[in-house]
Design a protein around this motif. Structure first.
Motif, mmCIF file in Angstrom:
data_model
loop_
_atom_site.group_PDB
_atom_site.id
_atom_site.type_symbol
_atom_site.label_atom_id
_atom_site.label_comp_id
_atom_site.label_asym_id
_atom_site.label_seq_id
_atom_site.Cartn_x
_atom_site.Cartn_y
_atom_site.Cartn_z
ATOM 1 N N PHE A 130 0.808 -1.216 0.000
ATOM 2 C CA PHE A 130 0.000 0.000 0.000
ATOM 3 C C PHE A 130 0.843 1.269 0.000
ATOM 4 C CE2 PHE A 130 -2.858 -3.278 1.426
ATOM 5 C CZ PHE A 130 -4.063 -2.947 0.823
ATOM 6 N N GLU A 131 2.161 1.146 -0.216
ATOM 7 C CA GLU A 131 2.968 2.353 -0.366
ATOM 8 C C GLU A 131 2.632 3.011 -1.703
ATOM 9 O OE1 GLU A 131 5.676 -1.005 -1.867
ATOM 10 O OE2 GLU A 131 4.149 -0.695 -0.312
ATOM 11 N N LYS A 132 2.753 4.326 -1.758
ATOM 12 C CA LYS A 132 2.353 5.061 -2.949
ATOM 13 C C LYS A 132 3.274 4.728 -4.125
ATOM 14 C CE LYS A 132 0.257 9.015 -0.594
ATOM 15 N NZ LYS A 132 0.270 10.484 -0.418
ATOM 16 N N ARG A 133 2.646 4.495 -5.296
ATOM 17 C CA ARG A 133 3.403 4.251 -6.518
ATOM 18 C C ARG A 133 2.550 4.638 -7.718
ATOM 19 N NH1 ARG A 133 1.569 -0.413 -4.202
ATOM 20 N NH2 ARG A 133 0.774 -2.101 -5.512
ATOM 21 N N ASN A 134 3.204 5.170 -8.739
ATOM 22 C CA ASN A 134 2.484 5.669 -9.902
ATOM 23 C C ASN A 134 1.939 4.551 -10.782
ATOM 24 O OD1 ASN A 134 2.833 8.435 -9.350
ATOM 25 N ND2 ASN A 134 4.903 8.397 -10.204
ATOM 26 N N ARG A 135 2.767 3.572 -11.090
ATOM 27 C CA ARG A 135 2.340 2.475 -11.962
ATOM 28 C C ARG A 135 1.813 1.348 -11.086
ATOM 29 N NH1 ARG A 135 4.194 2.690 -17.362
ATOM 30 N NH2 ARG A 135 4.393 4.898 -17.873
ATOM 31 N N ASN A 136 0.504 1.120 -11.150
ATOM 32 C CA ASN A 136 -0.108 0.095 -10.307
ATOM 33 C C ASN A 136 -1.366 -0.444 -10.977
ATOM 34 O OD1 ASN A 136 -2.731 1.313 -8.958
ATOM 35 N ND2 ASN A 136 -1.198 2.960 -8.956
ATOM 36 N N ALA A 137 -1.891 -1.539 -10.415
ATOM 37 C CA ALA A 137 -3.061 -2.217 -10.983
ATOM 38 C C ALA A 137 -4.301 -2.089 -10.110
ATOM 39 C CB ALA A 137 -2.742 -3.691 -11.202
ATOM 40 N N PHE A 138 -4.268 -1.188 -9.104
ATOM 41 C CA PHE A 138 -5.336 -1.186 -8.103
ATOM 42 C C PHE A 138 -6.082 0.148 -8.034
ATOM 43 C CE2 PHE A 138 -2.125 -4.293 -6.717
ATOM 44 C CZ PHE A 138 -2.898 -5.438 -6.880
ATOM 45 N N ASP A 139 -6.264 0.749 -9.188
ATOM 46 C CA ASP A 139 -7.113 1.927 -9.327
ATOM 47 C C ASP A 139 -8.289 1.532 -10.204
ATOM 48 O OD1 ASP A 139 -8.057 4.508 -9.169
ATOM 49 O OD2 ASP A 139 -6.634 5.330 -10.623
ATOM 50 N N ALA A 140 -9.424 2.226 -10.063
ATOM 51 C CA ALA A 140 -10.596 1.939 -10.898
ATOM 52 C C ALA A 140 -11.456 3.188 -10.998
ATOM 53 C CB ALA A 140 -11.407 0.781 -10.315
ATOM 54 N N GLU A 141 -12.021 3.406 -12.193
ATOM 55 C CA GLU A 141 -12.878 4.571 -12.412
ATOM 56 C C GLU A 141 -14.169 4.245 -13.142
ATOM 57 O OE1 GLU A 141 -10.803 7.862 -14.143
ATOM 58 O OE2 GLU A 141 -9.247 7.894 -12.588
ATOM 59 N N GLY A 142 -14.370 3.005 -13.576
ATOM 60 C CA GLY A 142 -15.583 2.641 -14.300
ATOM 61 C C GLY A 142 -16.459 1.708 -13.487
ATOM 62 N N LEU A 143 -17.758 2.006 -13.394
ATOM 63 C CA LEU A 143 -18.690 1.197 -12.614
ATOM 64 C C LEU A 143 -20.025 1.130 -13.332
ATOM 65 C CD1 LEU A 143 -19.014 -0.181 -9.713
ATOM 66 C CD2 LEU A 143 -20.142 1.953 -9.054
ATOM 67 N N VAL A 144 -20.615 -0.070 -13.420
ATOM 68 C CA VAL A 144 -21.957 -0.212 -13.978
ATOM 69 C C VAL A 144 -22.788 -1.100 -13.064
ATOM 70 C CG1 VAL A 144 -21.131 0.065 -16.348
ATOM 71 C CG2 VAL A 144 -21.447 -2.228 -15.432
ATOM 72 N N ALA A 145 -24.094 -0.881 -13.088
ATOM 73 C CA ALA A 145 -25.049 -1.731 -12.377
ATOM 74 C C ALA A 145 -25.717 -2.626 -13.403
ATOM 75 C CB ALA A 145 -26.085 -0.876 -11.656
ATOM 76 N N LEU A 146 -25.682 -3.942 -13.134
ATOM 77 C CA LEU A 146 -26.189 -4.883 -14.127
ATOM 78 C C LEU A 146 -26.733 -6.104 -13.393
ATOM 79 C CD1 LEU A 146 -24.177 -5.696 -17.386
ATOM 80 C CD2 LEU A 146 -26.108 -7.008 -16.562
ATOM 81 N N GLY A 147 -28.067 -6.282 -13.451
ATOM 82 C CA GLY A 147 -28.678 -7.392 -12.729
ATOM 83 C C GLY A 147 -28.512 -7.225 -11.232
#
Length: 273
Positions: A130-147
């Motif tokens: 959880f240390e700060k780093r620019n290149r990572n795989a644990f960000d998200a900005e897209g969300l949809v509701a489906l079923g």
């Protein structure tokens, strides 16, 4: 070792798209980062520590109402999804992969104001650091509701793929693992699903600043099949597009934040045949 379905986008870009409307937005929406519909109009929210409010505006760019959300804090509101009953505001912006308080607010209109039903809290099961780093795989900005679920799309700065996570709509705490991985060759910034047309749409950008719109026709949440994924460049240079709303299979609203080139947020209507 877990093997996930991986969908590869073989066509770099398809054409036939054009911007048919360009509507300046008020500076109150300078960090617009999600889109939903309400009372025949559009709703958005600001990200990055803005007010915990939803903003109603029309297709002419006129701000109609501001709705403060009680029992909510805007640390980094990056997404806005909806179903027939609820709105889901994603406070899961995680640029440096250092947050341990990722959540989605479940919100309902009670006839007078939007009230918070509760929090859907989550963590990434594969994240150990959880240390700060620019290149990572644990960000998200897209969300949809489906079923019965929410689908969360990662903004993976390491691979430029997007991991797709499935989250129950029930208030509670969850540990998430990718359900599938999609090769998009960009950083996903927004998502929407339209129940009527069965179209899933995503927005994203490449490291060189080119903005993209994606769609999957007849998308099926049960199979999470992205083999029909299409991709086009949004012909609006130097934008910062972080939200999309499906009108129908061939028409989309997107919004771009205020940034250095245009100095004003904007609403764009895209025609894609």
């Amino acid at each position: 070792m877990r093997f996930l379905p991986y969908f590869f986008l073989s066509v770099a870009a398809l054409f036939g798209q054009k911007i048919t409307e360009t509507v300046p937005l008020p500076m109150a929406l300078n960090e617009t980062s999600g889109l939903a519909t309400f009372n025949g109009h559009l709703l958005t929210q600001n990200d990055s520590g803005g007010q915990p409010s939803l903003y109603e505006f029309n297709s002419q760019g006129i701000l109609l109402n501001t709705y403060p959300i009680e029992k909510a804090k805007n640390k980094d509101w990056e997404s806005l999804a909806q179903d027939d009953r609820f709105l889901y505001v994603g406070d899961h912006g995680n640029n440096k992969a250092s947050r341990k308080d990722l959540k989605i607010y479940k919100i309902q209109w009670n006839g007078t104001f939007f009230e918070t039903i509760g929090e859907i809290r989550f963590r990434y099961g594969l994240q150990q650091r959880f240390e700060k780093r620019n290149r990572n795989a644990f960000d998200a900005e897209g969300l949809v509701a489906l079923g019965n679920v929410l689908l969360l799309f990662s903004k993976n700065r390491l691979t430029q793929d997007t991991e797709v996570y499935e989250i129950p709509k029930v208030v509670g705490d969850y540990e998430l693992y990718p359900k599938t991985v999609v090769s998009v060759n960009s950083l996903i910034t927004g998502a929407d699903y339209d129940q009527k047309s069965k179209v899933l749409a995503l927005t994203g950008y490449s490291f060189d600043g080119i903005q993209y719109l994606y769609r999957v026709k007849n998308f099926d949440a049960a199979t999470l099949n992205f083999e029909g994924l299409e991709k086009v460049e949004i012909p609006y240079p130097n934008a910062q597009i972080e939200a999309v709303k499906v009108i129908d299979a061939h028409h989309f609203w997107v919004t771009s934040e205020e940034e250095q080139t245009y100095r004003q947020p904007v609403l764009l209507k895209i025609d894609w045949q």
